[in-house]
Design a protein around this motif. Structure first.
Motif, PDB file in Angstrom:
ATOM      1  N   TYR A  36      -6.619   6.546   6.071  1.00 29.22           N
ATOM      2  CA  TYR A  36      -7.849   6.414   5.304  1.00 29.22           C
ATOM      3  C   TYR A  36      -8.923   5.807   6.191  1.00 29.22           C
ATOM      4  CZ  TYR A  36      -4.643   6.856   1.346  1.00 29.22           C
ATOM      5  OH  TYR A  36      -3.680   7.301   0.478  1.00 29.22           O
ATOM      6  N   ALA A  43     -15.606   2.539  -0.801  1.00 32.00           N
ATOM      7  CA  ALA A  43     -14.193   2.759  -1.057  1.00 32.00           C
ATOM      8  C   ALA A  43     -13.554   3.498   0.116  1.00 32.00           C
ATOM      9  CB  ALA A  43     -14.014   3.583  -2.329  1.00 32.00           C
ATOM     10  N   PRO A  44     -12.261   3.334   0.296  1.00 34.54           N
ATOM     11  CA  PRO A  44     -11.571   4.130   1.323  1.00 34.54           C
ATOM     12  C   PRO A  44     -11.708   5.620   1.035  1.00 34.54           C
ATOM     13  CG  PRO A  44     -10.200   2.308   0.594  1.00 34.54           C
ATOM     14  CD  PRO A  44     -11.363   2.385  -0.353  1.00 34.54           C
ATOM     15  N   PHE A  46      -9.806   9.263   1.914  1.00 33.66           N
ATOM     16  CA  PHE A  46      -8.539   9.857   2.322  1.00 33.66           C
ATOM     17  C   PHE A  46      -8.785  10.885   3.411  1.00 33.66           C
ATOM     18  CE2 PHE A  46      -4.481  11.487   2.251  1.00 33.66           C
ATOM     19  CZ  PHE A  46      -4.298  12.674   1.565  1.00 33.66           C
ATOM     20  N   TYR A  87      -7.173   2.742   8.078  1.00 35.80           N
ATOM     21  CA  TYR A  87      -5.924   2.196   7.555  1.00 35.80           C
ATOM     22  C   TYR A  87      -4.848   3.268   7.524  1.00 35.80           C
ATOM     23  CZ  TYR A  87      -8.640  -1.760   5.719  1.00 35.80           C
ATOM     24  OH  TYR A  87      -9.443  -2.870   5.589  1.00 35.80           O
ATOM     25  N   GLN A  96       3.798   1.299  -2.172  1.00 38.93           N
ATOM     26  CA  GLN A  96       3.128   1.834  -1.006  1.00 38.93           C
ATOM     27  C   GLN A  96       2.438   0.670  -0.286  1.00 38.93           C
ATOM     28  OE1 GLN A  96       2.661   3.673  -4.186  1.00 38.93           O
ATOM     29  NE2 GLN A  96       4.559   4.532  -3.380  1.00 38.93           N
ATOM     30  N   PHE A  98       0.008  -0.686   3.176  1.00 40.13           N
ATOM     31  CA  PHE A  98      -1.009  -0.320   4.149  1.00 40.13           C
ATOM     32  C   PHE A  98      -0.876  -1.169   5.406  1.00 40.13           C
ATOM     33  CE2 PHE A  98      -3.896   2.221   1.479  1.00 40.13           C
ATOM     34  CZ  PHE A  98      -3.489   1.855   0.205  1.00 40.13           C
ATOM     35  N   GLY A  99      -1.333  -0.612   6.510  1.00 41.25           N
ATOM     36  CA  GLY A  99      -1.538  -1.423   7.688  1.00 41.25           C
ATOM     37  C   GLY A  99      -2.711  -2.356   7.467  1.00 41.25           C
ATOM     38  N   GLN A 100      -2.909  -3.274   8.387  1.00 41.70           N
ATOM     39  CA  GLN A 100      -3.960  -4.276   8.222  1.00 41.70           C
ATOM     40  C   GLN A 100      -5.340  -3.743   8.578  1.00 41.70           C
ATOM     41  OE1 GLN A 100      -2.102  -3.977  10.840  1.00 41.70           O
ATOM     42  NE2 GLN A 100      -3.115  -4.776  12.667  1.00 41.70           N
TER      43      GLN A 100
ATOM     44  N   VAL B  37      -5.566  -0.516  -6.679  1.00 36.95           N
ATOM     45  CA  VAL B  37      -5.444  -1.077  -5.333  1.00 36.95           C
ATOM     46  C   VAL B  37      -6.531  -2.134  -5.207  1.00 36.95           C
ATOM     47  CG1 VAL B  37      -5.620  -0.599  -2.846  1.00 36.95           C
ATOM     48  CG2 VAL B  37      -4.573   1.101  -4.380  1.00 36.95           C
ATOM     49  N   GLN B  39      -8.593  -5.248  -2.657  1.00 39.82           N
ATOM     50  CA  GLN B  39      -8.947  -5.646  -1.301  1.00 39.82           C
ATOM     51  C   GLN B  39      -9.639  -6.997  -1.354  1.00 39.82           C
ATOM     52  OE1 GLN B  39     -11.698  -3.002   0.809  1.00 39.82           O
ATOM     53  NE2 GLN B  39     -10.553  -3.399   2.679  1.00 39.82           N
ATOM     54  N   LYS B  43     -10.301  -8.529   3.988  1.00 36.55           N
ATOM     55  CA  LYS B  43      -8.874  -8.247   4.195  1.00 36.55           C
ATOM     56  C   LYS B  43      -8.559  -6.766   4.008  1.00 36.55           C
ATOM     57  CE  LYS B  43      -7.966 -12.624   4.737  1.00 36.55           C
ATOM     58  NZ  LYS B  43      -7.629 -13.158   6.087  1.00 36.55           N
ATOM     59  N   GLY B  44      -7.270  -6.449   4.098  1.00 38.40           N
ATOM     60  CA  GLY B  44      -6.830  -5.075   3.961  1.00 38.40           C
ATOM     61  C   GLY B  44      -6.566  -4.683   2.521  1.00 38.40           C
ATOM     62  N   LEU B  45      -5.941  -3.531   2.367  1.00 38.04           N
ATOM     63  CA  LEU B  45      -5.709  -2.934   1.058  1.00 38.04           C
ATOM     64  C   LEU B  45      -4.316  -3.288   0.551  1.00 38.04           C
ATOM     65  CD1 LEU B  45      -7.177   0.491   2.134  1.00 38.04           C
ATOM     66  CD2 LEU B  45      -8.258  -1.088   0.526  1.00 38.04           C
ATOM     67  N   TRP B  47      -1.690  -2.293  -2.634  1.00 39.91           N
ATOM     68  CA  TRP B  47      -1.331  -1.527  -3.826  1.00 39.91           C
ATOM     69  C   TRP B  47      -0.834  -2.476  -4.897  1.00 39.91           C
ATOM     70  CZ3 TRP B  47       3.271  -1.123  -6.482  1.00 39.91           C
ATOM     71  CH2 TRP B  47       3.372  -0.075  -7.404  1.00 39.91           C
ATOM     72  N   TYR B  94      -9.939  -1.412  -6.926  1.00 37.78           N
ATOM     73  CA  TYR B  94     -10.201   0.026  -6.956  1.00 37.78           C
ATOM     74  C   TYR B  94      -9.163   0.722  -7.827  1.00 37.78           C
ATOM     75  CZ  TYR B  94     -12.874  -0.682  -2.578  1.00 37.78           C
ATOM     76  OH  TYR B  94     -13.768  -1.093  -1.623  1.00 37.78           O
ATOM     77  N   PHE B 108      -3.379   8.446  -2.218  1.00 40.22           N
ATOM     78  CA  PHE B 108      -4.543   8.127  -3.049  1.00 40.22           C
ATOM     79  C   PHE B 108      -5.730   8.989  -2.642  1.00 40.22           C
ATOM     80  CE2 PHE B 108      -1.526   5.319  -4.302  1.00 40.22           C
ATOM     81  CZ  PHE B 108      -1.187   4.358  -3.357  1.00 40.22           C
ATOM     82  N   TRP B 111     -10.929   7.847  -5.071  1.00 39.26           N
ATOM     83  CA  TRP B 111     -11.118   6.426  -5.318  1.00 39.26           C
ATOM     84  C   TRP B 111     -12.418   6.197  -6.093  1.00 39.26           C
ATOM     85  CZ3 TRP B 111      -8.191   2.440  -2.509  1.00 39.26           C
ATOM     86  CH2 TRP B 111      -7.208   2.971  -1.670  1.00 39.26           C
ATOM     87  N   GLY B 112     -12.396   5.154  -6.903  1.00 38.56           N
ATOM     88  CA  GLY B 112     -13.640   4.703  -7.503  1.00 38.56           C
ATOM     89  C   GLY B 112     -14.399   3.832  -6.509  1.00 38.56           C
ATOM     90  N   GLN B 113     -15.529   3.335  -6.936  1.00 41.52           N
ATOM     91  CA  GLN B 113     -16.370   2.529  -6.044  1.00 41.52           C
ATOM     92  C   GLN B 113     -15.929   1.073  -5.993  1.00 41.52           C
ATOM     93  OE1 GLN B 113     -17.111   3.016  -9.170  1.00 41.52           O
ATOM     94  NE2 GLN B 113     -17.874   1.043  -9.893  1.00 41.52           N
TER      95      GLN B 113
END
Lengths: 107, 121
Positions: A36, A43-44, A46, A87, A96, A98-100, B37, B39, B43-45, B47, B94, B108, B111-113
């Protein structure tokens, strides 16, 4: 849970460069690996599924490879709009994970 | 066109509760797998949860027992009820639609905003 580790955490590159980001899984996940792209405040998005399948509309300068525990995302000929955080994410098992993230910055 | 619009975020005191909504359009919620999800700032994501087509739900350990995902097919909306909130729950939340059709893929696609939840006294 399966741990995903990306490296580097950040990199600086110039427009036109070729960039490679790596992602390692804590156990074998076959090719259940997705990528992503996220820009600040957004937002991310895909990009790639199953380690190497580019999603519709994603430029062909993006490519993914790998299987098992080691994967890479490559961006050929970096464009200004590619500066973002990337990511990896495994969908081999729930949860699931994710990487950092790897932040690609302008040099 | 698939669209997801989250709402319900805001400032909440520690220990409080909040319900997030994710309004879906452009597809039928009842035949989709929907996830949340989050964040944390900088930081990262992470789930959090999924609701299957058949209504089955699954959660990350970090929110199990505190968060509840649900769905209103008539309103085409997914919810995340969040209880016993702590500072560690401060994040952008999200909702996302899974790519799977007949089964959950854990990919995924849309995604929403996002909606920001801040837990602070």
């Amino acid at each position: 849970d399966i741990q995903m580790t990306q490296f580097p955490s950040s990199l600086s590159a110039s427009v036109g460069d070729r960039v490679t980001i790596a992602c390692r899984a804590s156990q074998s996940i076959s090719t259940y690996l997705n990528w992503y792209q996220q820009k600040p405040g957004k937002a991310p998005k895909f990009l790639i599924s199953s380690a190497s399948t580019l999603q519709s509309g994603v430029p062909s300068r993006f490519s993914g490879s790998g299987s098992g525990t080691l994967f890479t995302l490559t961006i050929d000929t970096l464009q200004p709009e590619d500066f973002a955080t990337y990511y990896c994410q495994q969908n081999f098992r729930t949860p699931q994970t994710f990487g950092q993230g790897t932040q690609v910055e302008i040099k | 066109e698939v669209q997801l619009v989250e709402s319900g975020g805001g400032l909440i005191h520690p220990g409080g509760s909040l319900r997030l909504s994710c309004a879906a359009s452009g597809f039928t919620l009842s035949t989709s797998y929907m996830t949340w999800v989050r964040q944390a700032p900088g930081k990262g994501l992470e789930w959090l949860s999924v609701i299957y087509r058949d209504g089955s739900t699954y959660y990350a350990e970090s929110v199990q027992g505190r968060f509840t995902i649900s769905r209103d097919n008539f309103r085409n909306t997914v919810y995340l009820q969040m209880n016993s909130l702590g500072a560690e729950d401060t994040a952008v939340y999200y909702c996302a639609r899974d790519r799977g059709g007949e089964s959950y893929w854990g990919i995924f696609e849309y995604w929403g905003q996002g909606t920001l939840v801040t837990v602070s006294s």
